[in-house]
Scaffold this motif. Structure first.
Motif, short mmCIF file in Angstrom:
data_model
loop_
_atom_site.label_atom_id
_atom_site.label_comp_id
_atom_site.label_asym_id
_atom_site.label_seq_id
_atom_site.Cartn_x
_atom_site.Cartn_y
_atom_site.Cartn_z
N PRO A 1 0.91 -1.22 0.05
CA PRO A 1 -0.08 -0.17 -0.11
C PRO A 1 0.97 1.16 -0.03
N ALA A 2 2.01 1.39 0.78
CA ALA A 2 2.79 2.50 0.67
C ALA A 2 3.21 2.83 -0.59
N THR B 1 -4.54 -0.04 4.97
CA THR B 1 -3.60 0.54 6.30
C THR B 1 -3.98 0.78 7.38
N SER C 1 -4.98 3.54 1.78
CA SER C 1 -5.37 3.99 3.00
C SER C 1 -6.09 3.36 4.04
#
Length: 908
Positions: free
Chosen positions: A479-480, A515, A512
């Motif tokens: 996800p980053a 996470t 987002s």
């Protein structure tokens, strides 16, 4: 809107005059009772189409009156959306009452779930009505695995009123053995299709009028082995010959050589103009006058086709007006082989002309196919780039991928629009292998000397690469990197490229959400909504709204979620257009919120309205989400069996997407099982999901861990297991801390309520009221009701105590009123929030003895049913689920002593 359909593919061939009757095969096609699939499988030239045309004419005539639909397939139908659009359209031509919802699902431009399309179609066809026969001709040309998988699903669930006919040159990769074993398959093979000697005589003498003897017929039959195409070609060659018997005597060779020889005989006997027309137009899959004129460079194409039809020269009409034709497959194969042998350079020219004609007449797919066949790959690449936007809009990514993969790899690497487009097409079809390689190719091409048909598309490639890298990173669980690439895309995108900006922003929101940064996810999805509205993609706005509302519910912001749904519903389709896809999802989401507010009538109305719209007005997830909400309503209305049945159906209808599955249907079902006391089944589910109280808090599995805590509390209530209660308490404390830190107030409220119930189960009244007070303070402003009411009498007792104290006392009182009772005065003693009645204390004392249920009833001079009712109430007030646990709990609270006080309060 979907790509336009070629109506000639749906033309039902009509039997020609003078065709040899084949009653024996018609009987085979009628098949055994219960057979729902007919397979007609044989090489080219065996008369499959002619046989089916004859048979279908009988099927449509009285007294059978079966309606027949036809679809002629070609290699361009490998794309699942295209294939099923044609199938549904064909069915609707004879069964207009079916398939409207399925067709809408296929054509709205959103992501298409074929299983949902077929389920909707099958539900329509399951309604009683006239019998229908659907023929899929040349099914062997379909190679896509996805199409075959969904076709197997269709066959498995085909309703009795529908019979499916598959015609082709090879057995399809379908569960034929299973159908055969069930007696559901009728087969007609090459051996069945061959002419018998009598049929050969009927054709040669009766139809063709040839002066052949019985010996001639026998000789031809022996040498052709009943192969109809060879016999037909032989008949054409014999026309006008004086020595027919001599021709027959010299007729030898196997199938392929026979065809070559006879076609040569036929071609040599045609005028040069006709011969040239046949060869040059053989490159076309479908023949029309204007197209033939464009390819041959001559006039009179329509008249030439009509003359070929009259002369029975292997042309098959594709409509009732004789405007479109095709060559008999075998005849066309041989013509093309002859053309390639005689004029290899002309082949490319003919394909190039066909490509130009199709491109200029709104059929880019055929234009691309002919340009590729002409090996004019630059032309094909230009056409692919021009068709790319529409292909994405109509969800034909599979077709787009096929077009690009037909081009030389070096050409694709040199054209950044194509390389980037191939990467996107792979991602859209669920593949990640090769995506990064194609993106690097696109970057290298940009750095070198980029070529593109459309300068604007070329300028947008860097941003497109970043969007696709974001999607790839999300698919790979990073996800980053997803956020980094998506933000890079937003920096590169033009301000007015709204759809791409919406896609990039949505990827930020998804990452987002995954996470656990819900505030960032809400911000991203809100921005995505703005971009999609500006792009005019109203249906995608509804899809984005669904994700946004899900997050807001997790945050405990029920009122904001309601506004999100209501604002989405204000979007209106053009006048006369059907409701926007996703409308049903908005209604179901609102129904869930009204259900939580305990407005059951409004929840029922909204669910009914959503169901009336039909599943085609829902996004793919609506099929299971609507059932989950309906199941919860049934649970509240006192129908637990109906709720469980719906949840089982919801599990079967589950469709995942890129959004995290934070509330698995299986976990929802586990809670419904707990409500029915089926603890053993829930513990099996816990083991199957490998859930443990020692798991690290994970917001993606939070709902499952809360369900585990519920199971532990139920276990303690069933057998007084102190370890289960301690484990539940520890788990709930950790879940509460994690939910609060992550801003998941919706989860936190539920965890606090369970923490209060756990304290109550441990006889810690003060410890129960503290988390309950916090839960009430958080829930009150958002109007939570059912979350409290659904916990039943144990929580009702705590609410009575909370109603008399603290800042949330007013809200507790409102909840009690909503549950059908007022807040009573606090009990004097006993250590119970809800004291036992005098009769319940009598029953409890006898439960502590060795007496059986009937013996207790006899001792108290009441019915056994009355004892059971009192026992159930005792268990509820003590927070237990068994006799043994009730006695232990009573001893802990000193309720068995003669001097314990007696009170009588109404239970919730």
């Amino acid at each position: 809107m979907p790509a336009p359909l070629l109506q000639t593919k749906l033309y039902l061939p009509r039997p020609r005059a003078g065709v040899v009757p084949r009653a024996r095969l018609h009987g085979r096609l009628d098949g055994a009772a219960g057979a729902k699939v007919v397979l007609v499988c044989a090489p080219a030239g065996f008369g499959k189409t002619t046989l089916l045309a004859q048979w279908l004419a009988e099927q449509e005539a009285p007294p059978l009156g079966r309606r027949a639909a036809w679809l002629s397939l070609d290699r361009g139908d490998d794309d699942p959306v295209t294939f099923w659009t044609y199938v549904v359209t064909a069915l609707r031509s004879v069964a207009p009452e079916a398939g409207a919802d399925a067709l809408a699902l296929l054509g709205d431009g959103g992501p298409v779930q074929i299983r949902l399309v077929l389920t909707t179609l099958l539900n329509d066809l399951a309604v009683p009505g006239g019998e229908v026969v659907l023929v899929l001709d040349d099914y062997h040309l379909v190679e896509a695995r996805e199409v075959h998988e969904e076709m197997a699903f269709l066959l498995e669930h085909l309703p009795p009123r529908v019979r499916l006919v598959l015609a082709g040159r090879a057995d399809p990769p379908l569960p034929l053995a299973r159908l055969r074993a069930r007696g559901e398959l009728v087969e007609v093979r090459a051996a069945d299709l061959r002419f018998t000697p009598d049929e050969a005589t009927a054709y040669l003498v009766g139809v063709m009028g040839l002066p052949v003897t019985a010996r001639d017929v026998a000789a031809l039959d022996d040498r052709t082995e009943g192969w109809i195409a060879a016999l037909q070609l032989a008949a054409l060659s014999m026309q006008g010959r004086e020595d027919v018997s001599g021709f027959v005597a010299g007729f030898t060779g196997d199938d392929r050589y026979v065809v070559d020889y006879l076609v040569e005989e036929v071609l040599q006997r045609q005028p040069p103009a006709v011969r040239d027309f046949l060869l040059q137009t053989s490159v076309l899959a479908r023949l029309t006058g204007p197209l033939c004129d464009a390819v041959t460079g001559q006039q009179g194409g329509r008249a030439a086709l009509e003359a070929l039809d009259r002369g029975n020269l292997f042309v098959v009409p594709l409509d009732d007006h004789r405007r479109a034709y095709r060559y008999h497959h075998l005849f066309g194969d041989v013509l093309r082989a002859r053309l390639a042998e005689e004029s290899p350079d002309l082949v490319r020219t003919l394909h190039r002309r066909a490509s130009d004609w199709y491109a200029g007449n709104g059929d880019p797919a055929e234009g691309i196919r002919h340009a590729t066949a002409a090996q004019d790959f630059d032309r094909a690449a230009d056409l692919v780039e021009l068709a790319m936007t529409d292909a994405r809009r109509t969800r034909q990514e599979a077709a787009l991928r096929h077009w690009i993969e037909q081009l030389p790899a070096g050409l694709v690497r040199a054209r950044p629009v194509l390389a980037n487009g191939l990467a996107g097409a792979l991602l859209s079809t669920g593949e990640v292998e090769g995506v990064e390689r194609h993106l690097r190719d696109a970057e290298q091409a940009l750095a070198d000397d980029p070529r593109a048909r459309d300068e604007q598309e070329l300028r947008r490639v860097p941003a497109g690469i970043a969007v696709h890298r974001a999607g790839l990173a999300l698919a790979l669980g990073d996800p980053a990197a997803t956020v980094a690439h998506a933000r890079r895309a937003l920096e590169l995108l033009e301000a007015d490229h709204h759809i791409a900006r919406g896609a990039a922003t949505a990827l930020v929101g998804l990452a987002s959400w995954v996470t656990g940064d819900l505030d960032a996810a809400v911000t991203a999805y809100s921005g995505c909504l703005v971009s999609l509205e500006r792009a005019g993609h109203a249906s995608d706005v509804l899809g984005c709204s669904l994700s946004l509302a899900d997050i807001q519910v997790t945050q405990g912001r029920l009122r904001e979620a309601r506004r999100t749904y209501e604002q989405a519903l204000r979007l209106r389709p053009p006048d006369g257009a059907p409701p926007l896809r996703g409308t049903a999802d908005m209604l179901v989401g609102l129904a869930a919120l009204h259900l939580e507010h305990d407005d059951l009538a409004e929840a029922e109305r909204l669910l009914t309205q959503a169901e009336a719209l039909g599943e085609h007005n829902g996004l793919p997830q609506n099929a299971y989400r609507s059932r989950v909400v309906r199941a919860r309503l049934l649970q509240v209305q006192g129908d637990p069996a109906g709720a469980l049945a719906l949840l089982g159906e919801a599990q079967r209808r589950y469709v995942g997407d890129m959004s995290p599955d934070v509330r698995p249907v299986a976990a929802v079902r586990a809670r419904a099982l707990l409500a029915q006391g089926r603890l053993a089944e829930v513990l099996d589910w816990v083991r199957g999901r490998d859930l443990s109280v020692d798991d690290a808090p994970d917001h993606l599995r939070e709902y499952e861990h809360v369900t585990l805590a519920r199971a532990l509390l139920a276990r303690h209530g069933a057998d007084g297991d102190g370890d289960a209660l301690a484990a539940a308490t520890t788990l709930l404390d950790r879940l509460a801390a994690a939910a609060e830190a992550g801003g998941r107030t919706g989860s936190l409220v539920e965890v606090l309520v369970l923490r209060a119930l756990a304290a109550r189960a441990g006889s810690d009244l003060r410890g129960a009221l503290e988390p309950l007070g916090r839960a009430l303070a958080l829930a009150g402003p958002e109007g939570y009701v059912r979350l409290f009411l659904d916990e039943g009498p144990p929580l009702a007792a705590l609410l009575r105590s909370a109603a008399g104290r603290g800042p949330a006392s007013g809200y507790a009182a409102r909840l009690l009123a909503a549950g059908g009772t007022d807040a009573p005065r606090p009990p004097a003693r006993q250590g119970l929030v809800e004291p036992l009645s005098d009769r319940e204390r009598d029953v409890l004392r006898l439960l502590a003895t060795e007496l059986s249920g009937p013996e207790i009833a006899g001792e108290l001079v009441v019915s056994l049913n009355t004892v059971r009712t009192h026992t159930k109430s005792i268990y509820a007030k003590l927070g237990v689920n068994s006799r043994r646990a009730a006695v232990r709990r009573a001893q802990e609270l000193d309720l068995l002593s003669p001097g314990a006080p007696r009170h009588n309060h109404h239970m919730w």
